[in-house]
Design a protein around this motif. Sequence first.
Motif, PDB file in Angstrom:
ATOM      1  N   ARG A   4       0.864  -1.181   0.000  1.00  0.00           N
ATOM      2  CA  ARG A   4       0.000   0.000   0.000  1.00  0.00           C
ATOM      3  C   ARG A   4       0.897   1.227   0.000  1.00  0.00           C
ATOM      4  O   ARG A   4       2.090   1.145   0.298  1.00  0.00           O
ATOM      5  N   TYR A   5       0.314   2.367  -0.299  1.00  0.00           N
ATOM      6  CA  TYR A   5       1.093   3.601  -0.236  1.00  0.00           C
ATOM      7  C   TYR A   5       0.268   4.687   0.426  1.00  0.00           C
ATOM      8  O   TYR A   5      -0.960   4.645   0.447  1.00  0.00           O
ATOM      9  N   ARG A   6       0.980   5.643   0.989  1.00  0.00           N
ATOM     10  CA  ARG A   6       0.372   6.829   1.596  1.00  0.00           C
ATOM     11  C   ARG A   6       0.989   8.026   0.908  1.00  0.00           C
ATOM     12  O   ARG A   6       2.182   8.308   1.070  1.00  0.00           O
ATOM     13  N   ALA A   7       0.202   8.700   0.060  1.00  0.00           N
ATOM     14  CA  ALA A   7       0.644   9.941  -0.590  1.00  0.00           C
ATOM     15  C   ALA A   7       0.231  11.104   0.305  1.00  0.00           C
ATOM     16  O   ALA A   7      -0.930  11.190   0.704  1.00  0.00           O
ATOM     17  N   ALA A  39      10.150  -0.627   4.344  1.00  0.00           N
ATOM     18  CA  ALA A  39       9.265   0.229   3.542  1.00  0.00           C
ATOM     19  C   ALA A  39      10.141   1.221   2.780  1.00  0.00           C
ATOM     20  O   ALA A  39      11.365   1.230   2.921  1.00  0.00           O
ATOM     21  N   TYR A  42       9.605   8.236  -0.655  1.00  0.00           N
ATOM     22  CA  TYR A  42      10.009   8.979  -1.847  1.00  0.00           C
ATOM     23  C   TYR A  42       9.643  10.441  -1.619  1.00  0.00           C
ATOM     24  O   TYR A  42       8.575  10.739  -1.080  1.00  0.00           O
ATOM     25  N   HIS A  78      14.853   8.535  -2.666  1.00  0.00           N
ATOM     26  CA  HIS A  78      14.137   7.351  -2.204  1.00  0.00           C
ATOM     27  C   HIS A  78      15.020   6.696  -1.154  1.00  0.00           C
ATOM     28  O   HIS A  78      16.224   6.538  -1.347  1.00  0.00           O
ATOM     29  N   VAL A 113       5.729  10.364  -0.608  1.00  0.00           N
ATOM     30  CA  VAL A 113       4.969   9.107  -0.662  1.00  0.00           C
ATOM     31  C   VAL A 113       5.704   8.062   0.161  1.00  0.00           C
ATOM     32  O   VAL A 113       6.932   7.938   0.061  1.00  0.00           O
ATOM     33  N   VAL A 115       5.659   3.910   0.756  1.00  0.00           N
ATOM     34  CA  VAL A 115       5.168   2.606   0.301  1.00  0.00           C
ATOM     35  C   VAL A 115       5.481   1.612   1.413  1.00  0.00           C
ATOM     36  O   VAL A 115       6.623   1.553   1.887  1.00  0.00           O
ATOM     37  N   TYR A 116       4.468   0.839   1.835  1.00  0.00           N
ATOM     38  CA  TYR A 116       4.641  -0.074   2.966  1.00  0.00           C
ATOM     39  C   TYR A 116       3.838  -1.347   2.751  1.00  0.00           C
ATOM     40  O   TYR A 116       3.034  -1.436   1.818  1.00  0.00           O
TER      41      TYR A 116
END
Length: 130
Positions: A4-7, A39, A42, A78, A113, A115-116
Amino acid sequence: QVARYRAFEETARGFTLPDSQSSDRHFFFSLPGAVALPAMIYYRTRRFGKPAFSVRVNDFTVTQYTFVDGDEAERTWHEIIPATTKAGPTLRPDNNELVFFARDGSVVFGDVVIVYTSNQTTIPVITPHP
């Protein structure tokens, strides 16, 4: 488990540090179903002068850098966020803090962002009946 990602929508237009209020910016956030696996974070930067900056996620400093002559003005970054620190899982389902800091010049940060890995699926799976 799923990726999943959190923007961080509030970073889409960028923010400059230091600003007239502070040299740091804090974001508090949740990551539904986050599990203790590595994780990624970015983000982009645009520098003015030769500032020093850092980025911290909870108890872990993911980036600490001082720009030098010859560095490009705009960069993307990143970084790997480790699964755990001495304090426990680096990322948690709730009560996470992301901190950006800059001094000795200025940095525009943006497009953040994370990503995890999550133990909550994001798309329901429909099983056909036999």
